[in-house]
Design an enzyme around this catalytic site. Sequence first.
Site, PDB file in Angstrom:
ATOM      1  CB  CYS A   2      -6.868   4.263  79.017  1.00 43.76           C
ATOM      2  SG  CYS A   2      -8.385   3.344  78.795  1.00 43.76           S
ATOM      3  NE  ARG A  27      -2.946   7.741  76.450  1.00 45.28           N
ATOM      4  CZ  ARG A  27      -2.262   7.132  75.492  1.00 45.28           C
ATOM      5  NH1 ARG A  27      -1.570   7.847  74.631  1.00 45.28           N
ATOM      6  NH2 ARG A  27      -2.260   5.834  75.393  1.00 45.28           N
ATOM      7  CD1 TRP A  75     -12.372   6.730  74.093  1.00 50.71           C
ATOM      8  CD2 TRP A  75     -11.685   4.666  73.608  1.00 50.71           C
ATOM      9  NE1 TRP A  75     -12.847   6.413  72.850  1.00 50.71           N
ATOM     10  CE2 TRP A  75     -12.451   5.155  72.523  1.00 50.71           C
ATOM     11  CE3 TRP A  75     -11.159   3.375  73.517  1.00 50.71           C
ATOM     12  CZ2 TRP A  75     -12.682   4.412  71.375  1.00 50.71           C
ATOM     13  CZ3 TRP A  75     -11.402   2.639  72.366  1.00 50.71           C
ATOM     14  CH2 TRP A  75     -12.158   3.156  71.306  1.00 50.71           C
ATOM     15  CG  ASN A 100      -3.448   2.615  77.543  1.00 45.13           C
ATOM     16  OD1 ASN A 100      -4.435   2.348  76.866  1.00 45.13           O
ATOM     17  ND2 ASN A 100      -2.382   3.212  77.054  1.00 45.13           N
ATOM     18  N   GLY A 101      -4.930  -0.508  77.580  1.00 48.45           N
ATOM     19  CA  GLY A 101      -4.717  -1.632  76.663  1.00 48.45           C
ATOM     20  C   GLY A 101      -5.864  -2.626  76.755  1.00 48.45           C
ATOM     21  CD  GLU A 483      -8.119  14.508  57.444  1.00 52.28           C
ATOM     22  OE1 GLU A 483      -8.354  13.295  57.401  1.00 52.28           O
ATOM     23  OE2 GLU A 483      -7.893  15.109  58.507  1.00 52.28           O
ATOM     24  CE  LYS A 487      -9.955  16.110  61.317  1.00 52.87           C
ATOM     25  NZ  LYS A 487      -8.875  15.277  60.908  1.00 52.87           N
ATOM     26  CD  GLU A 490     -11.804  12.863  63.204  1.00 51.08           C
ATOM     27  OE1 GLU A 490     -11.078  11.959  63.621  1.00 51.08           O
ATOM     28  OE2 GLU A 490     -11.353  13.916  62.707  1.00 51.08           O
ATOM     29  CG  HIS A 506     -20.895   5.723  38.354  1.00 47.52           C
ATOM     30  ND1 HIS A 506     -21.459   5.265  37.194  1.00 47.52           N
ATOM     31  CD2 HIS A 506     -19.737   6.344  37.990  1.00 47.52           C
ATOM     32  CE1 HIS A 506     -20.672   5.571  36.162  1.00 47.52           C
ATOM     33  NE2 HIS A 506     -19.631   6.239  36.631  1.00 47.52           N
ATOM     34  CE  LYS A 605      -3.841  14.205  68.500  1.00 44.50           C
ATOM     35  NZ  LYS A 605      -4.587  14.455  67.279  1.00 44.50           N
TER      36      LYS A 605
HETATM   37  C1  G6P Z   1      -7.287   8.073  66.106  1.00 45.48           C
HETATM   38  C2  G6P Z   1      -7.382   9.567  66.055  1.00 45.48           C
HETATM   39  C3  G6P Z   1      -7.237  10.039  64.606  1.00 45.48           C
HETATM   40  C4  G6P Z   1      -5.950   9.509  64.006  1.00 45.48           C
HETATM   41  C5  G6P Z   1      -5.869   7.979  64.115  1.00 45.48           C
HETATM   42  C6  G6P Z   1      -4.488   7.459  63.723  1.00 45.48           C
HETATM   43  O1  G6P Z   1      -8.410   7.505  65.528  1.00 45.48           O
HETATM   44  O2  G6P Z   1      -8.605  10.028  66.595  1.00 45.48           O
HETATM   45  O3  G6P Z   1      -7.220  11.450  64.570  1.00 45.48           O
HETATM   46  O4  G6P Z   1      -5.876   9.884  62.669  1.00 45.48           O
HETATM   47  O5  G6P Z   1      -6.099   7.587  65.462  1.00 45.48           O
HETATM   48  O6  G6P Z   1      -3.547   7.939  64.637  1.00 45.48           O
HETATM   49  P1  G6P Z   1      -2.001   8.043  64.377  1.00 45.48           P
HETATM   50  O7  G6P Z   1      -1.439   8.556  65.689  1.00 45.48           O
HETATM   51  O8  G6P Z   1      -1.517   6.662  64.076  1.00 45.48           O
HETATM   52  O9  G6P Z   1      -1.776   8.980  63.262  1.00 45.48           O
END
Ligand code: G6P
Length: 610
Positions: A2, A27, A75, A100-101, A483, A487, A490, A506, A605
Amino acid sequence: MCGIVGAVAERHVQEILLEGLRRLEYRGYDSAGMAVLSDDARLNRQRAVGKVAALENKLADAALKGTLGIAHTRWATHGRPSEQNAHPHQSGDSLAVVHNGIIENHETLKGELEAQGYVFTSETDTEVIAHLLSREFTLAQDLLQAVQRSVALLEGAYALAVVHRADPDAIIGARKGSPLVVGVGIGEAFLASDPLALLQVTDRFIYMMEGDVVRLSQGGSIELFDAGGERVERPTHIFEHGDGVTSKGGYRHFMLKEIHEQSQVIAATLEGRLGDHQVLVNSFGTDAEQLFRGVRQVHIIACGTSYHAGMVARYWIEKLAGVPTQVEVASEYRYREVVVPEGTLFVTLSQSGETADTLAALRFAKQRDYRGSLAICNVPGSSLVRESDLTLMTQAGPEIGVASTKAFTTQLVALMLLALALGRVRGANGEHAPIVQGLRELPGVINQVLALDGEVERLSMAFAEKHHALFLGRGAHFPIAQEGALKLKEISYIHAEAYPAGELKHGPLALVDSEMPVIAVAPNDELLEKLKSNLQEVRARGGELFVFADESIRMETSAHLHVLRVPAVSDALAPIVYTIPLQLLAYHVAVLKGTDVDQPRNLAKSVTVE
Ligand code: G6P
């Protein structure tokens, strides 16, 4: 999670608020809304499901006129995305709030308020705040006091902005556990979840502290009060990155722009931190050397992509400094009985510095017997930075694409500096000089890898129709494979998993057939021969292999085997370099699939809720 924006200005605020929302859309983007007080002190509101553009369309037909207002991009946490659940929430037609929260005691409060006659029209926890504020305003007849009295009753996390018809010159903001900054204008004042939202109107910001409440009023007046209600002054910071960061700079997506910025931001992250042959330990702060000397263990805590950076660091710190290292996701760490051996350094990794789980883990750790805390973070002034003993800032600049790219590789660089610094204080003398030299050359190597973009784009075509993918790596490249898988899932919504290549036999080998592309990260290190055997296991099962391999390895593209040659790089720094083709692969697959690359579905994000 948010985004909030608020403005008390000398002009109509609708455009300022809308631009703020567009910049905060990373956000959250399932619905948006705005409330503006008109000149005759009426509260007018518009809300829309979907992205900010949907709200913009509504406002094009029915503009909100007035010089004071608040807005929100959502969000969903409590209640599905719908117009009724979108913010601002009102209590009657007098008061509006954006939040927000998460309010953890919302059910209890709701019960109380319903018994007092308040009627709820949404499924959100925020509406509880609206009615609570309304009740407290009736008692206090003062909006600032009403907010102070209300927040004292809230459990959980919040950043709030509130307006009331009876106080038509003011916005009250409050924060605890969620970010909120005050933008300082000339005769105007603003509020937002992130300075980026306000760069079109100011570059001067006051970062609110936990528990702070602020009153912004016409004429640009800003009055701050701490958690105890005392009037306080907080420093004003100048935002140094400039406004160019919020444009795509000619790239089709922010994510692609950010991938291509990596050489430059890695150079910026190294700047001033390397001596001739050594890392400069005081880059971590003046107390760092003394604190690092007593370090016997390291605990690294993070979420998402940052967690993967921590996983790589474990290999580096154990190898280069000989210090046992544990890595854990923050949401797990904070809920278990943690054993903290003497001399343990607590390290948090976070792009935003506001991730609720990571922040809570830091607060949990501070109650335990750690030697000290270090935050590796990308946002100056963020909660994590303020609350840690030591900080090392990554210099990635604002990252807008929800899928993290440049923040990850700069974290890796910062973690390599940490491994070298710990090694140095423990007596490593000169043997790490080649790594220091490698770091200096890294931006150039990154540029060479970025030049592989066209080749990666061609490979990506083989993925567009697939539903699953398997990523393999060994050693420090296992987290890089993780990672890469993250990616891909996501932004392309293809189900992807990563395994240490030795684990293939395994279990996951059962999944391998021609419909399951297998991507392997193959630097020329001591595990290469073992990895090659693992890849044979895939080929023997008719799998389609995509190998990102060091250019010196003898491996040619042939039937069911696609080889992408990556420039030679030292073992130590290879994880940073191999990240890049995996980012490009995910990006191109997503573009082919036509997904929303910068704002993938269901994600946000900055996750400032637990
Ligand atoms: C969210 C984002 C990710 C990020 C994670 C941790 O899930 O979508 O891309 O890696 O938060 O965020 P930070 O700001 O703590 O690295």
